[in-house]
Design an enzyme around this catalytic site. Structure first.
Site, short mmCIF file in Angstrom:
data_model
loop_
_atom_site.label_atom_id
_atom_site.label_comp_id
_atom_site.label_asym_id
_atom_site.label_seq_id
_atom_site.Cartn_x
_atom_site.Cartn_y
_atom_site.Cartn_z
N MET A 64 6.83 6.27 0.60
CA MET A 64 7.84 7.29 0.87
C MET A 64 7.67 8.60 0.07
O MET A 64 8.62 9.36 -0.08
CB MET A 64 9.25 6.71 0.61
N ARG A 65 6.48 8.82 -0.45
CA ARG A 65 6.23 10.08 -1.17
C ARG A 65 5.07 10.83 -0.53
O ARG A 65 4.11 10.21 -0.07
CB ARG A 65 5.87 9.83 -2.62
N ASP B 6 -3.29 14.70 5.16
CA ASP B 6 -3.64 15.95 4.48
C ASP B 6 -2.43 16.33 3.63
O ASP B 6 -1.50 15.54 3.46
CB ASP B 6 -4.05 17.03 5.49
N ARG C 19 5.89 14.25 -11.69
CA ARG C 19 5.22 13.69 -10.52
C ARG C 19 3.71 13.70 -10.73
O ARG C 19 3.01 12.76 -10.34
CB ARG C 19 5.63 14.53 -9.30
N ASN D 131 3.91 -3.74 7.69
CA ASN D 131 2.57 -3.27 8.09
C ASN D 131 1.50 -3.79 7.15
O ASN D 131 0.40 -4.15 7.59
CB ASN D 131 2.53 -1.74 8.16
N ASN E 228 -2.36 7.16 7.27
CA ASN E 228 -0.93 6.83 7.29
C ASN E 228 -0.56 6.40 8.71
O ASN E 228 -1.24 6.74 9.67
CB ASN E 228 -0.12 8.08 6.92
N HIS F 47 2.82 6.60 11.25
CA HIS F 47 4.13 7.26 11.37
C HIS F 47 4.78 6.81 12.68
O HIS F 47 4.11 6.77 13.71
CB HIS F 47 3.95 8.78 11.34
#
Ligand code: GRF
Length: 200
Positions: free
Chosen positions: A89-90, A140, A64, A13, A106, A108
Protein backbone atom coordinates in the site's frame (compact mmCIF):
# COMPACT_ATOMS: atom_id res chain seq x y z
CA UNK A 1 14.78 -16.26 -10.74
CA UNK A 2 14.79 -15.13 -7.11
CA UNK A 3 11.50 -13.39 -6.40
CA UNK A 4 10.70 -10.99 -3.56
CA UNK A 5 7.12 -10.05 -2.71
CA UNK A 6 5.88 -6.96 -0.84
CA UNK A 7 2.38 -7.05 0.66
CA UNK A 8 0.55 -4.96 3.24
CA UNK A 9 -2.51 -7.09 3.86
CA UNK A 10 -4.15 -10.49 3.61
CA UNK A 11 -1.88 -11.71 0.83
CA UNK A 12 -4.26 -13.78 -1.28
CA UNK A 13 -2.22 -12.94 -4.38
CA UNK A 14 0.94 -13.97 -2.54
CA UNK A 15 -0.77 -17.27 -1.75
CA UNK A 16 -1.71 -17.78 -5.41
CA UNK A 17 1.97 -17.28 -6.30
CA UNK A 18 3.11 -19.65 -3.56
CA UNK A 19 0.64 -22.31 -4.75
CA UNK A 20 1.86 -22.14 -8.35
CA UNK A 21 5.49 -22.14 -7.17
CA UNK A 22 4.87 -25.23 -5.03
CA UNK A 23 3.41 -26.94 -8.07
CA UNK A 24 6.72 -26.21 -9.84
CA UNK A 25 5.10 -23.90 -12.39
CA UNK A 26 6.50 -20.47 -11.48
CA UNK A 27 9.95 -20.68 -13.12
CA UNK A 28 11.31 -18.94 -10.06
CA UNK A 29 11.37 -19.18 -6.30
CA UNK A 30 9.84 -16.87 -3.74
CA UNK A 31 12.74 -16.07 -1.45
CA UNK A 32 11.53 -13.07 0.54
CA UNK A 33 8.27 -11.48 1.67
CA UNK A 34 8.36 -7.97 3.10
CA UNK A 35 5.66 -5.71 4.46
CA UNK A 36 5.17 -2.21 5.84
CA UNK A 37 2.71 -3.67 8.37
CA UNK A 38 3.91 -6.15 10.96
CA UNK A 39 0.48 -7.75 11.43
CA UNK A 40 -0.05 -8.34 7.70
CA UNK A 41 -1.47 -11.82 7.21
CA UNK A 42 0.83 -12.10 4.19
CA UNK A 43 3.78 -12.40 6.61
CA UNK A 44 2.11 -15.35 8.32
CA UNK A 45 1.60 -17.04 4.97
CA UNK A 46 5.33 -16.59 4.28
CA UNK A 47 6.23 -17.88 7.74
CA UNK A 48 4.16 -20.99 7.17
CA UNK A 49 6.13 -21.73 4.00
CA UNK A 50 9.43 -20.91 5.74
CA UNK A 51 10.06 -18.02 3.38
CA UNK A 52 12.32 -15.31 4.80
CA UNK A 53 10.00 -12.48 5.89
CA UNK A 54 10.26 -9.15 7.59
CA UNK A 55 8.17 -6.09 8.45
CA UNK A 56 9.40 -2.56 7.83
CA UNK A 57 6.77 -0.42 9.60
CA UNK A 58 7.16 3.25 8.74
CA UNK A 59 6.81 4.18 12.42
CA UNK A 60 10.10 2.44 13.24
CA UNK A 61 12.08 4.77 11.03
CA UNK A 62 12.73 8.51 11.15
CA UNK A 63 11.66 8.99 7.53
CA UNK A 64 10.24 7.23 4.52
CA UNK A 65 13.71 7.34 2.96
CA UNK A 66 15.17 5.44 5.89
CA UNK A 67 12.44 2.82 5.72
CA UNK A 68 13.12 2.33 2.01
CA UNK A 69 16.88 2.05 2.65
CA UNK A 70 16.27 -0.73 5.18
CA UNK A 71 13.98 -2.51 2.75
CA UNK A 72 16.51 -2.07 -0.04
CA UNK A 73 19.39 -3.56 1.98
CA UNK A 74 17.25 -6.53 2.97
CA UNK A 75 16.13 -7.22 -0.60
CA UNK A 76 19.78 -7.09 -1.69
CA UNK A 77 20.80 -9.48 1.10
CA UNK A 78 18.15 -11.88 -0.15
CA UNK A 79 19.50 -11.46 -3.69
CA UNK A 80 16.08 -10.68 -5.08
CA UNK A 81 16.03 -10.38 -8.88
CA UNK A 82 12.35 -9.56 -9.43
CA UNK A 83 10.20 -7.59 -7.00
CA UNK A 84 6.48 -8.35 -7.00
CA UNK A 85 4.03 -5.98 -5.31
CA UNK A 86 0.94 -7.81 -4.11
CA UNK A 87 -1.27 -5.36 -2.28
CA UNK A 88 1.65 -3.23 -1.06
CA UNK A 89 0.00 0.00 0.00
CA UNK A 90 2.92 2.40 -0.45
CA UNK A 91 4.23 4.10 -3.55
CA UNK A 92 7.93 3.29 -3.97
CA UNK A 93 10.11 6.34 -4.52
CA UNK A 94 11.98 7.06 -7.72
CA UNK A 95 15.26 6.79 -5.74
CA UNK A 96 14.32 3.36 -4.38
CA UNK A 97 13.44 2.03 -7.83
CA UNK A 98 16.61 3.47 -9.31
CA UNK A 99 18.88 2.01 -6.61
CA UNK A 100 17.17 -1.37 -6.58
CA UNK A 101 17.64 -1.64 -10.33
CA UNK A 102 15.62 -4.83 -10.92
CA UNK A 103 12.17 -5.20 -12.53
CA UNK A 104 9.31 -4.34 -10.18
CA UNK A 105 5.75 -5.39 -11.04
CA UNK A 106 2.34 -4.71 -9.53
CA UNK A 107 -1.22 -5.93 -9.91
CA UNK A 108 -4.03 -3.39 -9.81
CA UNK A 109 -7.76 -4.20 -9.69
CA UNK A 110 -8.84 -2.15 -12.70
CA UNK A 111 -8.29 -2.04 -16.43
CA UNK A 112 -5.59 0.62 -16.34
CA UNK A 113 -5.20 3.42 -17.28
CA UNK A 114 -8.76 3.66 -15.92
CA UNK A 115 -9.14 4.00 -12.16
CA UNK A 116 -5.64 4.12 -10.70
CA UNK A 117 -5.18 4.54 -6.95
CA UNK A 118 -7.38 3.49 -4.08
CA UNK A 119 -10.82 1.84 -4.34
CA UNK A 120 -10.50 1.01 -8.02
CA UNK A 121 -13.56 -1.25 -7.95
CA UNK A 122 -15.66 1.51 -6.33
CA UNK A 123 -14.42 3.96 -8.96
CA UNK A 124 -15.48 1.52 -11.70
CA UNK A 125 -18.97 1.10 -10.21
CA UNK A 126 -19.40 4.86 -9.75
CA UNK A 127 -18.40 5.44 -13.34
CA UNK A 128 -20.90 2.92 -14.69
CA UNK A 129 -18.45 0.94 -16.84
CA UNK A 130 -19.67 -2.42 -18.13
CA UNK A 131 -16.27 -4.12 -18.05
CA UNK A 132 -13.81 -4.12 -15.15
CA UNK A 133 -10.77 -6.26 -14.42
CA UNK A 134 -7.16 -6.23 -13.37
CA UNK A 135 -3.82 -5.18 -14.78
CA UNK A 136 -0.30 -6.48 -14.22
CA UNK A 137 2.18 -3.71 -14.97
CA UNK A 138 5.78 -2.67 -14.46
CA UNK A 139 6.16 -0.18 -11.65
CA UNK A 140 7.48 3.28 -12.37
CA UNK A 141 7.56 6.30 -10.10
CA UNK A 142 3.91 7.19 -10.73
CA UNK A 143 0.74 5.75 -9.28
CA UNK A 144 -0.27 2.61 -11.21
CA UNK A 145 1.17 4.23 -14.31
CA UNK A 146 3.90 1.86 -15.58
CA UNK A 147 3.90 -0.16 -18.82
CA UNK A 148 1.09 -2.73 -18.99
CA UNK A 149 2.08 -6.40 -19.19
CA UNK A 150 -1.25 -8.28 -19.08
CA UNK A 151 -4.89 -7.59 -18.34
CA UNK A 152 -7.92 -9.67 -17.46
CA UNK A 153 -11.51 -8.45 -17.87
CA UNK A 154 -14.75 -9.32 -16.09
CA UNK A 155 -18.30 -8.05 -16.66
CA UNK A 156 -19.86 -5.54 -14.29
CA UNK A 157 -23.36 -6.76 -13.45
CA UNK A 158 -26.30 -4.48 -12.64
CA UNK A 159 -26.65 -5.92 -9.13
CA UNK A 160 -22.93 -5.66 -8.32
CA UNK A 161 -21.67 -4.23 -5.05
CA UNK A 162 -18.08 -3.26 -4.39
CA UNK A 163 -17.64 -6.63 -2.66
CA UNK A 164 -19.13 -8.79 -5.42
CA UNK A 165 -17.16 -6.98 -8.12
CA UNK A 166 -13.93 -7.17 -6.08
CA UNK A 167 -14.42 -10.93 -5.60
CA UNK A 168 -14.98 -11.49 -9.32
CA UNK A 169 -11.84 -9.48 -10.17
CA UNK A 170 -9.79 -11.21 -7.46
CA UNK A 171 -10.45 -14.64 -9.00
CA UNK A 172 -8.91 -13.37 -12.24
CA UNK A 173 -5.99 -11.78 -10.34
CA UNK A 174 -5.15 -15.16 -8.82
CA UNK A 175 -4.84 -16.68 -12.30
CA UNK A 176 -3.26 -13.75 -14.11
CA UNK A 177 -0.52 -12.78 -11.65
CA UNK A 178 1.20 -16.19 -11.45
CA UNK A 179 0.90 -16.47 -15.24
CA UNK A 180 2.55 -13.05 -15.72
CA UNK A 181 5.32 -13.80 -13.21
CA UNK A 182 6.00 -17.15 -14.88
CA UNK A 183 6.35 -15.42 -18.26
CA UNK A 184 8.67 -12.76 -16.83
CA UNK A 185 10.78 -15.36 -15.01
CA UNK A 186 11.14 -17.37 -18.19
CA UNK A 187 12.32 -14.33 -20.17
CA UNK A 188 9.19 -14.08 -22.31
CA UNK A 189 8.30 -10.49 -21.42
CA UNK A 190 10.12 -7.85 -23.43
CA UNK A 191 9.84 -4.22 -22.44
CA UNK A 192 10.10 -1.73 -25.28
CA UNK A 193 9.54 1.70 -23.78
CA UNK A 194 5.83 2.05 -22.94
CA UNK A 195 5.05 -1.16 -24.80
CA UNK A 196 5.49 -4.64 -23.47
CA UNK A 197 5.67 -7.67 -25.72
CA UNK A 198 4.65 -11.02 -24.27
CA UNK A 199 6.05 -13.97 -26.20
CA UNK A 200 4.01 -17.03 -25.43
C1 GRF B 1 -5.63 -6.83 -4.80
O1 GRF B 1 -6.92 -6.45 -5.18
C2 GRF B 1 -4.62 -6.22 -5.72
O2 GRF B 1 -5.09 -6.03 -7.02
C3 GRF B 1 -4.38 -4.88 -5.06
O3 GRF B 1 -4.43 -5.12 -3.69
C4 GRF B 1 -5.24 -6.26 -3.45
C5 GRF B 1 -4.41 -7.21 -2.65
O4 GRF B 1 -5.15 -8.31 -2.20
N1 GRF B 1 -3.13 -4.30 -5.50
P1 GRF B 1 -4.43 -9.53 -1.50
O5 GRF B 1 -3.71 -8.96 -0.26
O6 GRF B 1 -3.46 -10.12 -2.47
O7 GRF B 1 -5.52 -10.48 -1.09
Amino acid sequence: MRIGVLASGRGSNLQALIDVWKQGRLHGEIVAVGSDYEKAYALQRAQKEEISNRAFPLGYYSSRGEQEQALLSWLREQEVELLVLAGYMRVLSKEFLHELNIPVVNIHPSLLPAFPGLHAQRQALNCGVKLAGCTVHFVDEGLDSGPIIMQGAVPVLPEDTEISLSDRILKVEHRLYPQAIRLIASGKVKREGRNVRVLD
